[in-house]
Design an enzyme around this catalytic site. Structure first.
Site, short mmCIF file in Angstrom:
data_model
loop_
_atom_site.label_atom_id
_atom_site.label_comp_id
_atom_site.label_asym_id
_atom_site.label_seq_id
_atom_site.Cartn_x
_atom_site.Cartn_y
_atom_site.Cartn_z
N ASP A 59 -1.86 7.57 -19.68
CA ASP A 59 -2.63 8.80 -19.90
C ASP A 59 -1.91 9.95 -19.22
OD1 ASP A 59 -3.16 8.12 -17.25
OD2 ASP A 59 -5.05 7.18 -17.81
N ASP A 61 -2.48 13.16 -16.84
CA ASP A 61 -3.42 13.87 -15.97
C ASP A 61 -2.85 15.24 -15.65
OD1 ASP A 61 -5.12 11.72 -15.95
OD2 ASP A 61 -4.19 10.82 -14.18
N ASP A 138 -0.49 8.49 -3.10
CA ASP A 138 -0.12 7.24 -2.42
C ASP A 138 1.39 7.03 -2.25
OD1 ASP A 138 -0.01 6.83 -5.17
OD2 ASP A 138 -1.39 5.13 -5.21
P1 ATP Z 1 -1.35 4.21 -14.36
O1 ATP Z 1 -0.17 4.13 -15.24
O2 ATP Z 1 -1.85 2.88 -13.91
O3 ATP Z 1 -2.44 5.10 -14.83
P2 ATP Z 1 -1.15 6.14 -12.27
O4 ATP Z 1 -0.05 6.45 -11.31
O5 ATP Z 1 -1.53 7.20 -13.22
O6 ATP Z 1 -0.75 4.82 -13.00
P3 ATP Z 1 -3.88 6.11 -11.46
O7 ATP Z 1 -4.63 5.00 -10.81
O8 ATP Z 1 -4.25 6.53 -12.84
O9 ATP Z 1 -2.36 5.69 -11.39
O10 ATP Z 1 -3.95 7.34 -10.47
C1 ATP Z 1 -3.41 8.61 -10.78
C2 ATP Z 1 -2.70 9.21 -9.58
O11 ATP Z 1 -3.65 9.42 -8.51
C3 ATP Z 1 -1.62 8.32 -8.97
O12 ATP Z 1 -0.39 8.51 -9.62
C4 ATP Z 1 -1.59 8.79 -7.52
O13 ATP Z 1 -0.85 9.95 -7.39
C5 ATP Z 1 -3.04 9.13 -7.26
N1 ATP Z 1 -3.79 8.01 -6.66
C6 ATP Z 1 -4.48 7.04 -7.31
N2 ATP Z 1 -5.04 6.18 -6.45
C7 ATP Z 1 -4.73 6.62 -5.23
C8 ATP Z 1 -5.04 6.17 -3.91
N3 ATP Z 1 -5.77 5.08 -3.71
N4 ATP Z 1 -4.55 6.88 -2.86
C9 ATP Z 1 -3.81 7.99 -3.06
N5 ATP Z 1 -3.48 8.47 -4.27
C10 ATP Z 1 -3.93 7.80 -5.34
MG MG Z 2 -3.18 7.06 -14.67
#
Ligand code: ATP
Ligand code: MG
Length: 415
Positions: A59, A61, A138
């Site tokens: 997705d 963001d 993170d």
């Molecule tokens: P995915 O491909 O699984 O969606 P993603 O990196 O987009 O990977 P998400 O869980 O959708 O992961 O979270 C979006 C963003 O929010 C992450 O890239 C990170 O920057 C931040 N994030 C998510 N969870 C945490 C956390 N527990 N602590 C700090 N930052 C976080």
């Molecule tokens: Mg994501």
């Protein structure tokens, strides 16, 4: 937090591989509208990471300096969601939603509310600068921005270097960041497995020290993360690593994580990789199949009610802890009991009904994967596959003869 990079690295358009054609059309509309209205508008998080790696993001963001209230004024199709974590959802056709978050920062100790239970939500809701927003994330590779104003990539945390080195590195001190949110330990293992990256030794060291904390994370978040592992086809290797790091008993109290069990989960990862969607009941049954088979070895002497009882004993504590709905729990239990029936072989009582039961094809699927781990079960698989391909005709109800009318006794009038 650790020594910050003094200035962000900014890669202009010509020096990175992201092109707008790779970005979802509606997300671009949102970015442009924010930009035209004088707001900062960045693609943030996982999408920038994945685009730079040449992968398709799950997705897109958006991060902005516009507040939720400003966003509501800018977008007619904007809905603010979350009581505690204010996010804007911009809705498009076919229920499509683009998530837009105002840049946030990590609050100082003095700002935190007195009640520690309030911290997690409070921490996520203090608005900040883009730089502060990068630092609250993170891992370095998850904190990159793509700026729609000039199509540059902005890196405040050294994420580009880590992306290049294929390395998962924490922003700040992993010990502190895991104390703030223990789910990050699991996320570190997940991203390393998904992207085939190495993990910074400081992270592994901190997991060794803080692994028990995973048990304090909200069950709903662990439940979601476990399903994320399955969806991303890395449940097997990540659970294996959790076992090696001795985190498994704190993550899933009732799950022993034996070799065979993890091998089965690896088979399920392969199945998901081939395009089959993973259902939660299937994922739960897979976790506990080996334990169930050990506690209830299939034999003609064991009655099905005993198998049901054992399956309940294993599944119910898991489903209670994670508040998993009755329907999923029921289905997971039926899958276990189905595998029990299948491993007993054919010719047992109730076979006809079992072959026609709606859960049986799924149980067969699980059993087939289980037999890849346990080749001694291969003959049963063949036998049952044949039976399932040509299920017996349903039993005919006994035929009744034509209904005969009972002769009425002649009534004698009294009186
Ligand atoms: P995915 O491909 O699984 O969606 P993603 O990196 O987009 O990977 P998400 O869980 O959708 O992961 O979270 C979006 C963003 O929010 C992450 O890239 C990170 O920057 C931040 N994030 C998510 N969870 C945490 C956390 N527990 N602590 C700090 N930052 C976080
Ligand atoms: Mg994501």
């Amino acid at each position: 937090m650790s020594e910050k990079q003094p200035e962000p690295i900014i890669l202009p358009r010509g020096q990175h591989s992201i092109s707008r054609q790779q970005v979802d059309e509606d997300t671009l509309k949102v970015l442009y509208r924010l930009h035209r209205n004088g707001q900062l508008a960045y693609l943030v998080g996982g999408s920038v990471r994945d685009l730079l790696l040449g992968r398709q993001p799950k997705d897109f963001d958006v991060g902005t300096d516009a507040t939720p209230a400003q966003m509501r004024r800018l977008f007619r199709n904007c809905f603010l969601v979350g009581k505690r974590f204010r996010l804007a959802h911009i809705r498009f056709k076919d229920n499509k939603v683009i998530e837009v978050a105002t840049f946030r920062r990590h609050p100082s100790e003095e700002e935190l509310p007195d009640d520690p239970d309030e911290h997690f939500h409070f921490v996520q809701n203090v608005f900040g600068t883009p730089r502060e927003d990068a630092y609250r994330r993170d891992f370095t590779i998850n904190a990159l921005f793509y700026n729609i104003a000039d199509f540059s990539v902005i890196d405040h945390v050294g994420g580009l270097e880590d992306l290049h080195a294929k390395r998962i590195r924490m922003i700040g001190d992993p010990l502190v960041r895991f104390e703030e949110d223990p789910v990050r330990m699991l996320r570190a293992l997940e991203f390393a497995a998904r992207l085939d990256f190495s993990i910074d030794p400081a992270i592994l060291d901190a997991i060794q020290k803080k692994k028990e904390l995973i048990a304090t994370a909200a069950p709903a978040r662990i439940r979601e993360e476990i399903m994320e592992l399955y969806r991303h086809k890395v449940a097997g290797p990540v659970l294996k690593q959790c076992r090696e790091l001795d985190m498994l008993p704190h993550l899933l109290a009732g799950y022993p994580g034996t070799d065979e069990s993890i091998e089965l989960i690896c088979k399920i990862d392969q199945r998901t990789a081939s395009g089959v969607l993973i259902e939660e009941s299937f994922a739960i049954a897979a976790l506990y199949l080996r334990l169930f088979m050990d506690s209830c070895p299939p034999s003609p002497q064991v009655h099905i009610t005993e198998a049901l009882h054992k399956a309940n004993e294993i599944i119910i504590p898991h489903c209670r802890y994670f508040s998993i709905a009755q329907g999923i729990r029921h289905q997971a239990r039926e899958l276990l009991v189905g595998c029990f029936r299948l491993s007993r072989g054919r010719g047992m009582r109730g076979e006809r009904r079992f072959l026609q039961h709606p859960f049986t094809p799924q149980a067969m699927e699980l059993f087939r994967l289980w037999a890849e781990v346990r080749p001694d079960l291969a003959p049963q698989v063949k036998e049952w596959q044949r039976a399932l391909q040509s299920p017996p005709a349903p039993k005919q109800p006994p035929r009744r003869g034509p209904r005969r009318r009972r002769k009425r006794k002649p009534t004698t009038k009294i009186g």
